[in-house]
Design an enzyme around this catalytic site. Structure first.
Site, PDB file in Angstrom:
ATOM      1  N   SER A 246       0.854  -1.262   0.258  1.00 21.39           N
ATOM      2  CA  SER A 246       0.071   0.242  -0.120  1.00 21.39           C
ATOM      3  C   SER A 246       0.927   1.140  -0.108  1.00 21.39           C
ATOM      4  O   SER A 246       1.992   0.874  -0.504  1.00 21.39           O
ATOM      5  CB  SER A 246      -1.396  -0.068   0.876  1.00 21.39           C
ATOM      6  OG  SER A 246      -1.974   0.987   1.258  1.00 21.39           O
TER       7      SER A 246
ATOM      8  N   HIS B 267      -2.611  -1.121  -3.446  1.00 28.18           N
ATOM      9  CA  HIS B 267      -4.000   0.020  -3.736  1.00 28.18           C
ATOM     10  C   HIS B 267      -3.300   1.527  -4.284  1.00 28.18           C
ATOM     11  O   HIS B 267      -3.080   1.845  -4.289  1.00 28.18           O
ATOM     12  CB  HIS B 267      -3.945   0.101  -2.096  1.00 28.18           C
ATOM     13  CG  HIS B 267      -4.280  -1.261  -0.608  1.00 28.18           C
ATOM     14  ND1 HIS B 267      -4.049  -0.769   0.377  1.00 28.18           N
ATOM     15  CD2 HIS B 267      -4.877  -1.817  -1.302  1.00 28.18           C
ATOM     16  CE1 HIS B 267      -4.263  -1.598   1.121  1.00 28.18           C
ATOM     17  NE2 HIS B 267      -4.811  -2.776   0.208  1.00 28.18           N
TER      18      HIS B 267
ATOM     19  N   ASP C  16      -3.978  -4.780   6.262  1.00 31.03           N
ATOM     20  CA  ASP C  16      -4.472  -5.456   5.165  1.00 31.03           C
ATOM     21  C   ASP C  16      -3.257  -5.882   5.000  1.00 31.03           C
ATOM     22  O   ASP C  16      -2.103  -5.703   5.019  1.00 31.03           O
ATOM     23  CB  ASP C  16      -3.993  -4.469   3.418  1.00 31.03           C
ATOM     24  CG  ASP C  16      -5.376  -2.955   3.815  1.00 31.03           C
ATOM     25  OD1 ASP C  16      -6.417  -3.653   3.628  1.00 31.03           O
ATOM     26  OD2 ASP C  16      -5.484  -2.017   4.251  1.00 31.03           O
TER      27      ASP C  16
END
Length: 340
Positions: free
Chosen positions: A21, A48, A140
């Site tokens: 991310s 992401h 995540d």
């Protein structure tokens, strides 16, 4: 045991699923640079990224190391020694030896999502699956790493001290789900040894909850041919995306009736965003109330009514000052986009 180097053509013996991310572009370039040129596994990468922005990630990774990297194409076969890179606004998933790009519900407000990729790889490859959690915020990759572990695979994380945003790998480490950790540039060396290990193929019991979540992620946009009530009891919370009720999954993770998935950390952050937005609406409303009340006081004849409007304006101004101080002191929320 099957020798990975005797697989026909470029059919991969297993899959490495990589999730990142914030700070992920730098980590992914270092990761790709450290991969061996004769790597017998396929590599799938999720970062992401904003849904509406074009992504240059595949080109960046392709220039960074010895393996070919390309944006993933729906339905294409997985290839050994090749990096399949996620594209904006699609989940990147594995279904046996194929790549799936889906418009399934977001997870932690993201599509592509790290947990969705890891879960699909766990179900398709079991003990021949390896997960890698790189730089990012929130948690995540924790659920996905657990899925890989539960199906007999191996989990790897970037050393938090090496990550620009250490939260993602640190959460996975704190959960006790990581078998190996290293700097991003050194993970390739660990993977080179892991793909040569003896793998004991074993029959795994079905995990109906994991299979249902995977089916939800593989679904089309707005698909509702599933029942999330099978995943767990009502949580008493609502989904930040659609305001639907959330079911509790595996203790502290949640899915709504149309499939949006949330971890507890991501749900808490979403509530922070909602509260922050509500406070700004309140700030604007108080300012308008104070201005309107003063205008009405000025237009009213001197007396009780004029005094009433002036008092309301003063009250709104005092509340405006308190709320403004609260907003000024509030911490800024960290970003969570790997690109853009």
């Amino acid at each position: 045991m099957v020798d990975p180097h005797t697989q026909p053509n470029d059919v991969p013996y297993g899959v490495v699923a990589v999730g990142a991310s914030a700070g992920g572009v730098e980590a992914l370039t270092q990761f790709a640079a450290g991969l061996p040129s004769d790597f017998p596994y396929a590599v799938l990468v999720v970062l992401h990224m904003p849904a509406s922005a074009p992504s240059m990630l595949a080109k960046i990774i392709d220039r960074s190391g010895p393996l070919s990297a390309r944006s993933a194409v729906d339905g294409e076969p997985l290839r050994a020694g090749h990096i399949h890179v996620a594209v904006p606004d699609r989940h990147l998933l594995a279904d046996e030896q194929r790549v799936i790009l889906s418009e399934g519900p977001t997870e932690n407000a993201h599509r592509p999502a790290v947990n969705a990729l890891f879960r699909s790889v766990a179900l398709s490859f079991g003990s021949r699956a390896i997960s890698v959690v790189l730089s990012g915020v929130l948690d995540d990759g924790v659920l996905g790493s657990k899925a890989i572990r539960d199906r007999g695979g191996v989990t790897v994380a970037q050393d938090p001290d090496d990550a620009l945003f250490p939260a993602m790998p640190q959460h996975a480490l704190d959960a006790g789900l990581i078998d190996h950790q290293a700097a991003a540039s050194d993970i390739g060396g660990i993977l080179a040894k892991l793909v040569e290990r003896d793998i004991e193929e074993r029959e795994m019991e079905r995990d109906t909850s994991m299979e249902l979540e995977n089916r939800i992620a593989m679904g089309s946009r707005f698909s509702t041919d599933f029942d999330t009530e099978a995943l767990g009891p009502p949580s008493g919370y609502t989904c930040p995306d659609c305001n639907g009720s959330l079911q509790t999954v595996s203790g502290i993770n949640y899915r709504c009736q149309v499939g949006h998935a949330w971890t507890a950390d991501a749900l808490l952050r979403a509530r922070d965003v909602e509260v922050d937005g509500a406070l700004w609406v309140a700030l604007r409303s108080l300012r308008e109330k104070a201005k309107l009340a003063r205008r009405m006081a000025a237009n009213a004849r001197p007396g009780t009514l004029s005094k009433k409007y002036a008092e309301q304006a003063d009250e709104a101004d005092r509340a405006l000052t308190v709320l403004g101080e609260r907003l000024a002191a509030a911490p800024t929320l960290d970003g969570d986009h790997g690109e853009g």
